[in-house]
Design an enzyme around this catalytic site. Structure first.
Site, PDB file in Angstrom:
ATOM      1  N   HIS A 136       0.843  -1.201   0.000  1.00  0.00           N
ATOM      2  CA  HIS A 136       0.000   0.000   0.000  1.00  0.00           C
ATOM      3  C   HIS A 136       0.874   1.245   0.000  1.00  0.00           C
ATOM      4  CE1 HIS A 136       0.912   0.538   4.224  1.00  0.00           C
ATOM      5  NE2 HIS A 136       0.423  -0.661   4.512  1.00  0.00           N
ATOM      6  N   HIS A 182       4.115   1.602   2.154  1.00  0.00           N
ATOM      7  CA  HIS A 182       5.283   0.881   1.646  1.00  0.00           C
ATOM      8  C   HIS A 182       5.911   1.637   0.479  1.00  0.00           C
ATOM      9  CE1 HIS A 182       2.534  -2.536   3.038  1.00  0.00           C
ATOM     10  NE2 HIS A 182       3.466  -2.410   3.965  1.00  0.00           N
ATOM     11  N   CYS A 204       0.622  -7.573  21.782  1.00  0.00           N
ATOM     12  CA  CYS A 204      -0.221  -7.327  20.591  1.00  0.00           C
ATOM     13  C   CYS A 204       0.270  -8.252  19.479  1.00  0.00           C
ATOM     14  CB  CYS A 204      -0.126  -5.866  20.125  1.00  0.00           C
ATOM     15  SG  CYS A 204      -0.896  -5.646  18.490  1.00  0.00           S
ATOM     16  N   CYS A 239       1.358  -6.341  16.244  1.00  0.00           N
ATOM     17  CA  CYS A 239       2.687  -5.698  16.328  1.00  0.00           C
ATOM     18  C   CYS A 239       3.767  -6.742  16.540  1.00  0.00           C
ATOM     19  CB  CYS A 239       2.792  -4.761  17.530  1.00  0.00           C
ATOM     20  SG  CYS A 239       1.877  -3.248  17.412  1.00  0.00           S
ATOM     21  N   CYS A 279      -4.038  -1.993  21.995  1.00  0.00           N
ATOM     22  CA  CYS A 279      -2.808  -1.596  21.310  1.00  0.00           C
ATOM     23  C   CYS A 279      -3.019  -0.190  20.763  1.00  0.00           C
ATOM     24  CB  CYS A 279      -2.520  -2.563  20.166  1.00  0.00           C
ATOM     25  SG  CYS A 279      -1.260  -1.915  19.036  1.00  0.00           S
ATOM     26  N   HIS A 334      -2.893  -0.655  16.703  1.00  0.00           N
ATOM     27  CA  HIS A 334      -3.910  -1.459  16.022  1.00  0.00           C
ATOM     28  C   HIS A 334      -5.283  -1.383  16.673  1.00  0.00           C
ATOM     29  CE1 HIS A 334      -0.098  -3.310  14.587  1.00  0.00           C
ATOM     30  NE2 HIS A 334      -0.746  -3.182  13.452  1.00  0.00           N
ATOM     31  N   LYS A 359      -6.086   8.505  10.141  1.00  0.00           N
ATOM     32  CA  LYS A 359      -5.330   7.364   9.644  1.00  0.00           C
ATOM     33  C   LYS A 359      -6.068   6.794   8.423  1.00  0.00           C
ATOM     34  CE  LYS A 359      -3.362   3.141  11.334  1.00  0.00           C
ATOM     35  NZ  LYS A 359      -3.275   2.112  12.320  1.00  0.00           N
ATOM     36  N   LYS A 402      -9.628   1.683   4.703  1.00  0.00           N
ATOM     37  CA  LYS A 402     -10.601   1.435   3.634  1.00  0.00           C
ATOM     38  C   LYS A 402     -12.005   1.805   4.094  1.00  0.00           C
ATOM     39  CE  LYS A 402      -8.151  -1.654   0.637  1.00  0.00           C
ATOM     40  NZ  LYS A 402      -7.334  -2.773   1.087  1.00  0.00           N
TER      41      LYS A 402
HETATM   42  N1  MSP Z   1       8.120  -5.656   8.979  1.00  0.00           N
HETATM   43  C1  MSP Z   1       8.226  -4.460   9.720  1.00  0.00           C
HETATM   44  C2  MSP Z   1       9.554  -3.767   9.486  1.00  0.00           C
HETATM   45  C3  MSP Z   1      10.770  -4.604   9.792  1.00  0.00           C
HETATM   46  S1  MSP Z   1      12.232  -3.755   9.405  1.00  0.00           S
HETATM   47  C4  MSP Z   1      13.429  -4.661  10.043  1.00  0.00           C
HETATM   48  C5  MSP Z   1       7.106  -3.505   9.314  1.00  0.00           C
HETATM   49  N2  MSP Z   1       6.532  -3.713   8.150  1.00  0.00           N
HETATM   50  S2  MSP Z   1       5.275  -2.912   7.572  1.00  0.00           S
HETATM   51  O1  MSP Z   1       5.004  -3.515   6.303  1.00  0.00           O
HETATM   52  O2  MSP Z   1       4.213  -2.904   8.510  1.00  0.00           O
HETATM   53  O3  MSP Z   1       5.681  -1.415   7.434  1.00  0.00           O
HETATM   54  C6  MSP Z   1       6.740  -1.004   6.666  1.00  0.00           C
HETATM   55  C7  MSP Z   1       6.877   0.499   6.609  1.00  0.00           C
HETATM   56  O4  MSP Z   1       5.729   1.109   6.048  1.00  0.00           O
HETATM   57  C8  MSP Z   1       7.120   1.154   7.953  1.00  0.00           C
HETATM   58  O5  MSP Z   1       8.230   2.024   7.842  1.00  0.00           O
HETATM   59  C9  MSP Z   1       5.876   1.944   8.187  1.00  0.00           C
HETATM   60  O6  MSP Z   1       6.153   3.088   8.924  1.00  0.00           O
HETATM   61  C10 MSP Z   1       5.478   2.298   6.765  1.00  0.00           C
HETATM   62  N3  MSP Z   1       4.084   2.714   6.715  1.00  0.00           N
HETATM   63  C11 MSP Z   1       2.969   1.934   6.849  1.00  0.00           C
HETATM   64  N4  MSP Z   1       1.870   2.751   6.774  1.00  0.00           N
HETATM   65  C12 MSP Z   1       2.262   4.037   6.629  1.00  0.00           C
HETATM   66  C13 MSP Z   1       1.596   5.250   6.342  1.00  0.00           C
HETATM   67  N5  MSP Z   1       0.279   5.369   6.316  1.00  0.00           N
HETATM   68  N6  MSP Z   1       2.376   6.332   6.070  1.00  0.00           N
HETATM   69  C14 MSP Z   1       3.739   6.249   5.972  1.00  0.00           C
HETATM   70  N7  MSP Z   1       4.371   5.126   6.199  1.00  0.00           N
HETATM   71  C15 MSP Z   1       3.710   4.065   6.810  1.00  0.00           C
HETATM   72  O7  MSP Z   1       6.817  -2.590  10.057  1.00  0.00           O
END
Ligand code: MSP
Length: 501
Positions: A18, A21, A126, A129, A144, A147, A297, A300
């Site tokens: 999404h 990422h 959690c 998390c 949490c 979440h 935040k 959907k």
């Molecule tokens: N798997 C762990 C990271 C392990 S690193 C050794 C994780 N994964 S994640 O898929 O949940 O998130 C990855 C990244 O996406 C994080 O840096 C998180 O901050 C970022 N984002 C997820 N949603 C976001 C927004 N809405 N806005 C900006 N970035 C956010 O955490």
């Protein structure tokens, strides 16, 4: 020449890719591209975090094995990187047996060094998390804070990492390295967490099988965060066939992360590295959250989600890259929306930059048959870009990706004003003013050439087209290349920002 090693967090495969990422990957790619321009030896790593309870739970809900779910979703993340024009040098998957083996080796060393012991843990947990929450981290109703789900009470015997023994070393690290964590507000947050007192953390889980087995106790798997964090060093061992890049690239120059995973990267991670006898990264940069158009935040059910794929389908990948780093100051939270994308796309990309480039080239074609007059840049505007490459480099070095873009955009606007001030179409009607016209055209070409290099990390597709029309494909970052530009002739330029749908 120097090396530059940049990473993104590795993404959980329990959900589809999404915007969050895409955001982290784009930011890391901007850094990677910029440092390559400065002739540094760059390594850019991204990948997927495949073990742990969140993935096991999601797989169970879907009736597939964790590995099947990981394979399916890892493919979507692997495909996301090129779709974003990300130039990662490797994509690590933590289910890779080479990673598994390397994690076991490092953590066995941590144990040999005396930082691992067996104990019993009880606390509020959690599962989303994959983290035990301390008293200060629990939201109302025993939930949490991230979440918003109810926490579960967990008690188990497992292996512990002696995090508490790193309180002092961490405080010292923060005292010695002002910019270990940026922005400063995040540094303070990390430091106050450390100062509030560190407790040992569980290093393994006994109730889960989807993970890296503890080599000295195969009934247990390592807690997913330790397995995940270690990707940043293990990848270097096998990213390049037959080579171990660890000595060359470690310690990392910068880890880019979101604010939700601050504690793991700024407290656990340096402590773990110290325990393993490895150097800590040079810097951790923490970005904010992209929020829905209503400032809440993204979700959907609220209907406030910005879909990165829709943006790319309609306006192109450059537009997404540009919008996210221009509209929300990198490091802060900010709202994003399709209306915002459209406004930046039309107002800035198509009108300000696109028109400047196409007008400049069209005028050289019309008034000088495509030959760029060989005269010096007009002193009236030379100041606007003489020092710009250094300013941009300085800001990117501070990971101020929005500030760097803002500085470049000043030049876009200055050049547009210069067109209005010099009115080349008026000069062209008067033979006596041919010299003035030459200066104006040469200055505009030099300016546009500078933009075509400086903007490359944010707008790789458009600037490639532009450099093609200028006959200067190099993105090299030296004043000689930028300002003189060596542009002798220009070719017709196709629209830089066509709407694709
Ligand atoms: N798997 C762990 C990271 C392990 S690193 C050794 C994780 N994964 S994640 O898929 O949940 O998130 C990855 C990244 O996406 C994080 O840096 C998180 O901050 C970022 N984002 C997820 N949603 C976001 C927004 N809405 N806005 C900006 N970035 C956010 O955490």
């Amino acid at each position: 020449m120097g090396t530059f090693y940049v990473t993104t967090p590795i993404y959980y495969v329990n959900a589809a890719p999404h915007l969050g990422h895409a955001y982290t990957t784009i930011a890391a790619d901007v850094l990677a591209r910029h440092h390559r321009q400065r002739a540094q030896d760059v390594f850019f790593l991204t990948g997927t975090d495949e073990h742990g309870e969140p993935v096991a739970l999601a797989a169970e809900a879907l009736g597939v094995t964790p590995k099947e779910l990981a394979d399916q979703n890892a493919e979507r993340f692997t495909a996301l990187a090129p779709r974003l024009d990300a130039t990662n040098d490797f994509f690590i998957r933590t289910s890779d047996p080479r990673h598994v083996e390397a994690v076991q080796a490092v953590l066995a060393r941590v144990k040999d060094n005396g930082y691992v012991y067996e104990g019993e843990y009880e606390g509020w947990y959690c599962p989303r998390c994959a983290d035990f929450k301390s008293e200060t981290e629990i939201a109302d109703g025993n939930r949490c804070p991230i979440h918003e789900i109810e926490l579960t009470r967990e008690k188990e015997t497992n292996w512990f990492f002696a995090l508490s023994r790193f309180q002092e070393p961490l405080e010292q690290l923060y005292a010695e390295r002002e910019d270990f964590v940026l922005p400063a507000s995040r540094r303070n947050e990390a430091l106050s967490f450390i100062r509030s007192g560190l407790r040992d953390v569980s290093l393994s889980r006994s109730t889960l099988t989807w993970g890296v087995p503890v080599p000295w106790d195969p009934e247990q798997v390592f807690y997913v965060w330790f397995d995940a964090l270690l990707n940043y060093v293990t990848a270097l061992q096998f990213a390049r066939e037959g080579e171990d890049l660890t000595d060359h690239f470690w310690p990392a120059s910068v880890h880019i992360i979101g604010k939700d995973i601050l504690k793991f990267h700024t407290v656990y991670w340096p402590a773990l590295l110290m325990a393993a006898g490895l150097p800590v990264p040079e810097r951790v940069f923490v970005h904010g959250f992209l929020l829905g158009s209503d400032g809440r935040k993204m979700s959907k059910s609220l209907g406030n989600v910005l879909d990165p794929f829709e943006v790319m389908d309609r306006y192109g990948t450059d537009a997404l890259r540009y919008y996210l780093l221009r509209d929300v100051a990198f490091g802060s939270d900010g709202s994003v929306s399709m209306e915002g994308v459209v406004s930046r796309f039309e107002g800035e990309l198509a009108n300000e930059l696109g028109n400047l480039a196409s007008r400049t080239i069209a005028m050289v074609l019309r008034y000088r048959d495509g030959a760029v007059p060989s005269c010096a840049v007009d002193p009236v505007i030379s100041d606007a870009f003489a020092s710009l490459p250094a300013t941009v480099a300085e800001r990117v070095d501070a990971v101020d990706l929005t500030g760097a873009l803002d500085a470049i955009w000043e030049l876009v606007r200055r050049l547009n004003r210069y067109v209005e001030e010099t009115t080349p179409w008026v000069l062209a009607k008067d033979e006596a003013r041919a010299g003035e016209l030459d200066t104006a055209l040469a200055s505009l070409v030099a300016g546009v050439r500078t933009l075509s290099v400086l903007l490359h990390p944010w707008l790789p597709e458009a600037t490639e087209k532009l450099r093609g029309a200028l006959g200067t494909p190099s993105t090299g970052y030296t004043d000689a290349e930028l300002v003189a530009g060596g542009v002798a002739r220009v070719e017709k330029l196709a629209p830089l920002f066509p709407k694709t749908q």
